[in-house]
Scaffold this active site. Structure first.
Site, PDB file in Angstrom:
ATOM      1  CG  ASN A   9      -1.727   1.206   1.411  1.00 16.46           C
ATOM      2  OD1 ASN A   9      -1.785   2.043   0.510  1.00 16.46           O
ATOM      3  ND2 ASN A   9      -2.391   1.336   2.547  1.00 16.46           N
ATOM      4  CE  LYS A  11      -0.175   3.013   4.851  1.00 24.77           C
ATOM      5  NZ  LYS A  11      -0.058   3.050   6.304  1.00 24.77           N
ATOM      6  CG  HIS A  97      -5.587   1.702   5.649  1.00 31.14           C
ATOM      7  ND1 HIS A  97      -5.151   2.622   6.581  1.00 31.14           N
ATOM      8  CD2 HIS A  97      -4.540   0.870   5.420  1.00 31.14           C
ATOM      9  CE1 HIS A  97      -3.890   2.352   6.889  1.00 31.14           C
ATOM     10  NE2 HIS A  97      -3.498   1.290   6.197  1.00 31.14           N
ATOM     11  CD  GLU A  99      -2.780   5.287   7.033  1.00 33.49           C
ATOM     12  OE1 GLU A  99      -2.770   5.301   5.782  1.00 33.49           O
ATOM     13  OE2 GLU A  99      -1.853   4.771   7.713  1.00 33.49           O
ATOM     14  CD  GLU A 169      -2.951  -2.509   7.740  1.00 34.75           C
ATOM     15  OE1 GLU A 169      -1.937  -2.782   7.092  1.00 34.75           O
ATOM     16  OE2 GLU A 169      -3.500  -1.400   7.701  1.00 34.75           O
ATOM     17  N   GLY A 175       3.100   2.118  10.736  1.00 38.63           N
ATOM     18  CA  GLY A 175       4.065   3.196  10.520  1.00 38.63           C
ATOM     19  C   GLY A 175       4.838   3.596  11.766  1.00 38.63           C
ATOM     20  CB  SER A 214       5.898  -1.922  11.914  1.00 39.22           C
ATOM     21  OG  SER A 214       5.490  -0.596  12.205  1.00 39.22           O
TER      22      SER A 214
END
Ligand SMILES: O=C[C@H](O)COP(=O)(O)O
Length: 256
Positions: A9, A11, A97, A99, A169, A175, A214
């Site tokens: 991904n 992003k 996701h 985000e 996730e 991240g 990560s």
């Protein structure tokens, strides 16, 4: 046997030059690697270029997207439809996701609507689920994942998960470099699979469940050694051909 899927991904990262470089590097690194599906989800702006480059290289890399909207056409400014994604060769579409859930206030119900829309158009939903740090500390991880999954299962039936991908996730691991241990991730993956198995053992047995958060070449092998971790959804490490390919290769070896 579930075929492992390692998906990058990208992003909000990229440029025409970066897309060209990364795809060239990935093709070189992944040539001859069998036993794993590798997919990339560049920003939608670069799908056209990515499709052309992958086509020219006769690449085995699958193309995906980071999002889809819930309308087919019409007066929906800024939206992207499943047919548009298909038009550019995208098959694996990330939805839910964290985000998107956080920054765009996407609810479980809205994500479930996207899931149904993708299925209706013959695309593969990559459904992201996972808990926040606070939920993790409160011991709510399994309940949060179950609730996010149930938004799909209770409206579309458990069979809707056939052919779809789930990406677990933990938000606190995204991240941050603070990855879940392979053992902890395995425990949650097993709980997710058990939750699905309560409705259908067959669906649970076949559904691909990726871990994300990560994932790096250094820890990938430990994840893939776990029986319920079928691949990875990779962010930062997917922006480097060598790192991403190393993760994909680790999946191929571990799951052979
Ligand atoms: O979609 C990918 C995930 O959010 C993981 O990102 P990360 O590998 O940079 O932690």
């Amino acid at each position: 046997m579930r075929r492992p899927l390692v998906m990058g991904n990208w992003k909000l990262n990229g440029s025409k030059a970066m897309v060209a470089d990364l795809i060239k590097g990935l093709d070189a690194q992944l040539a001859g690697v069998e036993g794993v599906d590798a997919a990339i989800a560049p920003p939608v702006m670069y799908l056209d270029l990515a499709e052309q480059l992958l086509g020219k290289a006769e690449s085995k890399i699958l193309l995906g997207s980071q999002n889809v909207d819930v309308n087919a056409s019409g007066a929906f400014t800024g939206d992207i439809s499943p047919e548009m994604l298909k038009d550019f060769g995208a098959t694996h579409i990330i939805i839910g996701h964290s985000e998107r859930r956080d920054y765009h206030a996407e609810s479980d119900e809205y994500v479930a609507k996207k899931f149904a829309f993708l299925k209706e158009h013959g695309l593969v939903p990559v459904l992201c689920i996972g808990e926040s740090e606070a939920q993790n500390e409160a011991g709510e991880t399994v309940a949060v994942c179950a609730r996010q999954l149930d938004a799909v299962i209770n409206t579309q039936g458990v069979e809707a998960l056939n052919g779809a991908v789930i990406a677990y996730e933990p938000i606190w691991a995204i991240g941050t470099g603070k990855a879940a241990t392979a053992e902890d991730a395995q425990r949650i993956h097993a709980e997710i699979r058990a939750h699905i198995a309560a409705k259908s053992e067959e669906v649970a047995k076949n559904v691909v469940i990726q871990y994300g958060g990560s994932v790096k070449p250094e820890n990938a092998e430990a994840y893939f050694a776990q029986p319920d971790i079928d691949g990875a959804l990779v962010g930062g490490a997917a922006l480097n051909a060598e790192s991403f390919a190393a993760i994909a290769k680790a999946a191929a070896v571990a799951k052979a």
